[in-house]
Design a protein around this motif. Sequence first.
Motif, PDB file in Angstrom:
ATOM      1  N   LEU A   1      30.692  15.415  -7.392  1.00  0.00           N
ATOM      2  CA  LEU A   1      30.297  14.712  -6.179  1.00  0.00           C
ATOM      3  C   LEU A   1      31.428  14.878  -5.166  1.00  0.00           C
ATOM      4  O   LEU A   1      32.595  14.680  -5.495  1.00  0.00           O
ATOM      5  CB  LEU A   1      30.088  13.230  -6.497  1.00  0.00           C
ATOM      6  CG  LEU A   1      29.568  12.345  -5.382  1.00  0.00           C
ATOM      7  CD1 LEU A   1      28.155  12.770  -4.978  1.00  0.00           C
ATOM      8  CD2 LEU A   1      29.569  10.895  -5.845  1.00  0.00           C
ATOM      9  N   VAL A   2      31.084  15.290  -3.937  1.00  0.00           N
ATOM     10  CA  VAL A   2      32.093  15.460  -2.894  1.00  0.00           C
ATOM     11  C   VAL A   2      31.717  14.606  -1.693  1.00  0.00           C
ATOM     12  O   VAL A   2      30.556  14.270  -1.493  1.00  0.00           O
ATOM     13  CB  VAL A   2      32.258  16.941  -2.468  1.00  0.00           C
ATOM     14  CG1 VAL A   2      32.736  17.784  -3.627  1.00  0.00           C
ATOM     15  CG2 VAL A   2      30.968  17.503  -1.915  1.00  0.00           C
ATOM     16  N   LYS A   3      32.716  14.253  -0.917  1.00  0.00           N
ATOM     17  CA  LYS A   3      32.524  13.381   0.240  1.00  0.00           C
ATOM     18  C   LYS A   3      32.704  14.185   1.524  1.00  0.00           C
ATOM     19  O   LYS A   3      33.583  15.045   1.616  1.00  0.00           O
ATOM     20  CB  LYS A   3      33.563  12.256   0.185  1.00  0.00           C
ATOM     21  CG  LYS A   3      33.440  11.251   1.288  1.00  0.00           C
ATOM     22  CD  LYS A   3      34.482  10.158   1.086  1.00  0.00           C
ATOM     23  CE  LYS A   3      34.391   9.123   2.175  1.00  0.00           C
ATOM     24  NZ  LYS A   3      35.380   8.053   1.955  1.00  0.00           N
TER      25      LYS A   3
ATOM     26  N   THR B   1      34.064  14.403   5.150  1.00  0.00           N
ATOM     27  CA  THR B   1      35.110  13.714   5.907  1.00  0.00           C
ATOM     28  C   THR B   1      34.661  13.469   7.343  1.00  0.00           C
ATOM     29  O   THR B   1      33.598  13.943   7.767  1.00  0.00           O
ATOM     30  CB  THR B   1      36.410  14.539   5.926  1.00  0.00           C
ATOM     31  OG1 THR B   1      36.195  15.728   6.696  1.00  0.00           O
ATOM     32  CG2 THR B   1      36.874  14.890   4.521  1.00  0.00           C
TER      33      THR B   1
ATOM     34  N   VAL C   1      33.941  19.316   3.754  1.00  0.00           N
ATOM     35  CA  VAL C   1      33.789  18.978   2.342  1.00  0.00           C
ATOM     36  C   VAL C   1      34.800  19.807   1.557  1.00  0.00           C
ATOM     37  O   VAL C   1      35.213  20.882   1.993  1.00  0.00           O
ATOM     38  CB  VAL C   1      32.364  19.247   1.802  1.00  0.00           C
ATOM     39  CG1 VAL C   1      31.344  18.382   2.480  1.00  0.00           C
ATOM     40  CG2 VAL C   1      31.992  20.708   1.936  1.00  0.00           C
TER      41      VAL C   1
END
Length: 98
Positions: A3-5, A7, A12
């Motif tokens: 899972l990546v966020k 910004t 990403v």
Amino acid sequence: MPLVKITRSRQVTIPKELFDELELRQGDYVEIIRKGDQLVLRPKSVMDRDRAEAKEQLFKLLERIWERNKDVDPELVEREIAQALKEVRKSRRKPSES
């Protein structure tokens, strides 16, 4: 699945495992396309004319190597070519990339 966020500036981070598996390096380009509700990243090469000409010369050289070594075990020839390419790439990398 990692899972990546996203910004504040819409960036990403590619998880290290995937980054390494795809043999990506800092400064590489990726293409992003939309497939329905999915975003797909694909590594891309951007090449100027000088590099394109060098690549064409390399392919001609590889063809000559294959022709000269047609009686040699193909796996041996492939390993030797792969090793030579690896050495050239390593010698051309900037110190900060190693």
